[in-house]
Design a protein around this motif. Structure first.
Motif, PDB file in Angstrom:
ATOM      1  N   THR A 128       1.573  23.242  34.969  1.00 39.25           N
ATOM      2  CA  THR A 128       2.999  23.404  35.213  1.00 39.25           C
ATOM      3  C   THR A 128       3.212  24.525  36.220  1.00 39.25           C
ATOM      4  OG1 THR A 128       3.333  25.022  33.453  1.00 39.25           O
ATOM      5  CG2 THR A 128       3.562  22.688  32.861  1.00 39.25           C
ATOM      6  N   GLU A 129       4.333  24.444  36.911  1.00 36.22           N
ATOM      7  CA  GLU A 129       4.651  25.493  37.867  1.00 36.22           C
ATOM      8  C   GLU A 129       6.147  25.500  38.123  1.00 36.22           C
ATOM      9  OE1 GLU A 129       3.489  26.897  42.402  1.00 36.22           O
ATOM     10  OE2 GLU A 129       2.472  25.186  41.508  1.00 36.22           O
ATOM     11  N   GLN A 130       6.692  26.689  38.252  1.00 34.48           N
ATOM     12  CA  GLN A 130       8.088  26.850  38.637  1.00 34.48           C
ATOM     13  C   GLN A 130       8.105  27.335  40.082  1.00 34.48           C
ATOM     14  OE1 GLN A 130      10.160  30.397  37.539  1.00 34.48           O
ATOM     15  NE2 GLN A 130      11.985  29.232  37.000  1.00 34.48           N
ATOM     16  N   ARG A 131       8.929  26.700  40.899  1.00 32.12           N
ATOM     17  CA  ARG A 131       9.071  27.114  42.298  1.00 32.12           C
ATOM     18  C   ARG A 131      10.545  27.266  42.627  1.00 32.12           C
ATOM     19  NH1 ARG A 131       4.841  23.662  45.986  1.00 32.12           N
ATOM     20  NH2 ARG A 131       2.961  24.431  44.968  1.00 32.12           N
ATOM     21  N   ASP A 132      10.826  28.182  43.531  1.00 30.21           N
ATOM     22  CA  ASP A 132      12.197  28.339  43.997  1.00 30.21           C
ATOM     23  C   ASP A 132      12.486  27.286  45.051  1.00 30.21           C
ATOM     24  OD1 ASP A 132      12.758  30.515  42.363  1.00 30.21           O
ATOM     25  OD2 ASP A 132      11.939  31.944  43.811  1.00 30.21           O
ATOM     26  N   GLY A 133      13.587  26.596  44.886  1.00 30.92           N
ATOM     27  CA  GLY A 133      14.018  25.585  45.840  1.00 30.92           C
ATOM     28  C   GLY A 133      15.364  25.966  46.433  1.00 30.92           C
ATOM     29  N   ASP A 134      15.849  25.153  47.341  1.00 26.37           N
ATOM     30  CA  ASP A 134      17.134  25.419  47.993  1.00 26.37           C
ATOM     31  C   ASP A 134      18.286  25.440  46.995  1.00 26.37           C
ATOM     32  OD1 ASP A 134      15.841  25.542  50.426  1.00 26.37           O
ATOM     33  OD2 ASP A 134      16.293  23.456  50.951  1.00 26.37           O
ATOM     34  N   GLU A 135      18.147  24.670  45.929  1.00 26.98           N
ATOM     35  CA  GLU A 135      19.229  24.572  44.944  1.00 26.98           C
ATOM     36  C   GLU A 135      18.875  25.235  43.614  1.00 26.98           C
ATOM     37  OE1 GLU A 135      20.633  20.555  44.659  1.00 26.98           O
ATOM     38  OE2 GLU A 135      20.427  20.269  46.815  1.00 26.98           O
ATOM     39  N   GLY A 136      17.946  26.175  43.630  1.00 26.23           N
ATOM     40  CA  GLY A 136      17.562  26.872  42.415  1.00 26.23           C
ATOM     41  C   GLY A 136      16.116  26.592  42.044  1.00 26.23           C
ATOM     42  N   ALA A 137      15.727  27.043  40.882  1.00 26.42           N
ATOM     43  CA  ALA A 137      14.349  26.897  40.429  1.00 26.42           C
ATOM     44  C   ALA A 137      14.033  25.441  40.101  1.00 26.42           C
ATOM     45  CB  ALA A 137      14.090  27.778  39.218  1.00 26.42           C
ATOM     46  N   VAL A 138      12.877  24.978  40.573  1.00 32.62           N
ATOM     47  CA  VAL A 138      12.403  23.624  40.314  1.00 32.62           C
ATOM     48  C   VAL A 138      11.169  23.731  39.422  1.00 32.62           C
ATOM     49  CG1 VAL A 138      11.466  21.520  41.349  1.00 32.62           C
ATOM     50  CG2 VAL A 138      13.278  22.791  42.520  1.00 32.62           C
ATOM     51  N   TYR A 139      11.123  22.881  38.419  1.00 32.31           N
ATOM     52  CA  TYR A 139       9.982  22.865  37.503  1.00 32.31           C
ATOM     53  C   TYR A 139       9.146  21.630  37.788  1.00 32.31           C
ATOM     54  CZ  TYR A 139       7.413  23.899  33.238  1.00 32.31           C
ATOM     55  OH  TYR A 139       6.443  24.244  32.348  1.00 32.31           O
ATOM     56  N   MET A 140       7.834  21.827  37.914  1.00 38.49           N
ATOM     57  CA  MET A 140       6.915  20.724  38.166  1.00 38.49           C
ATOM     58  C   MET A 140       5.836  20.732  37.101  1.00 38.49           C
ATOM     59  SD  MET A 140       6.623  21.070  42.277  1.00 38.49           S
ATOM     60  CE  MET A 140       6.204  22.788  42.185  1.00 38.49           C
TER      61      MET A 140
END
Length: 176
Positions: free
Chosen positions: A126-138
């Motif tokens: 799992t990983e959390q990344r910052d995206g243009d619209e907030g945090a994205v979880y993968m």
């Protein structure tokens, strides 16, 4: 022969795997199975090693204590039975990807659906990344599932309920 499960962790840096392999090499211990990863500057590995008949568990413990002292890694060891050591690794037959806006409960919802569908998780990342619209979880899971239709239906219901995208891919032996 003794079989031992090792759990090793510490601050990530170049050379950790080499240092561990070196400590085991001097005992003629064989690394039979392993999994390693780095998370936010921390490195962790688990491995099953076999110790030859002419080496004692005391020698292994001494080598691991020296490894800890020299490298500042944390090492835990646990003897496992011959039967457990000979158990074949579970082979995944599906890869599942999950992504969406980060929120509490994604891992629980996905893994609950998998457990209810009698699917066994072989590996998960799992990983959390910052995206243009907030945090994205993968999340990427490798699973062994006997009934893929039931599993896929359960996962799609979860995806709808918690607002994530879930894709289920059957592994093909030809691409492995």
């Amino acid at each position: 022969m003794s079989n031992v499960l090792l759990s090793i962790s510490g601050h990530d840096r170049a050379g950790i795997v080499r240092d561990v392999a070196d400590a085991l090499l001097h005992l003629n211990a064989n690394i039979e199975d392993s999994s390693m990863t780095a998370l936010r500057g921390r490195f962790t590995m688990m491995m099953i090693v076999s110790l030859p008949e002419d080496r004692s568990l005391g020698e292994l413990k001494a080598a691991l204590a020296e490894l800890e002292r020299r490298t500042r890694l944390s090492v835990q060891s646990q003897v496992i039975s011959d039967e457990e050591a000979q158990t074949p690794a579970l082979q995944p037959d599906h890869v599942i990807t999950v992504h969406g806006a980060d929120r509490v409960g994604i891992v629980h919802a996905v893994t609950e659906a998998l457990a209810d569908a009698n699917a066994s998780i072989v590996d998960v990342s799992t990983e959390q990344r910052d995206g243009d619209e907030g945090a994205v979880y993968m999340m990427v899971l490798e699973v062994a599932a006997k009934e893929s239709d039931e599993m896929n239906e359960a996962l799609q219901a979860v995806a709808h309920r918690i607002g994530v995208t879930v894709e289920v891919h059957k592994l093909d032996d030809a691409i492995l």
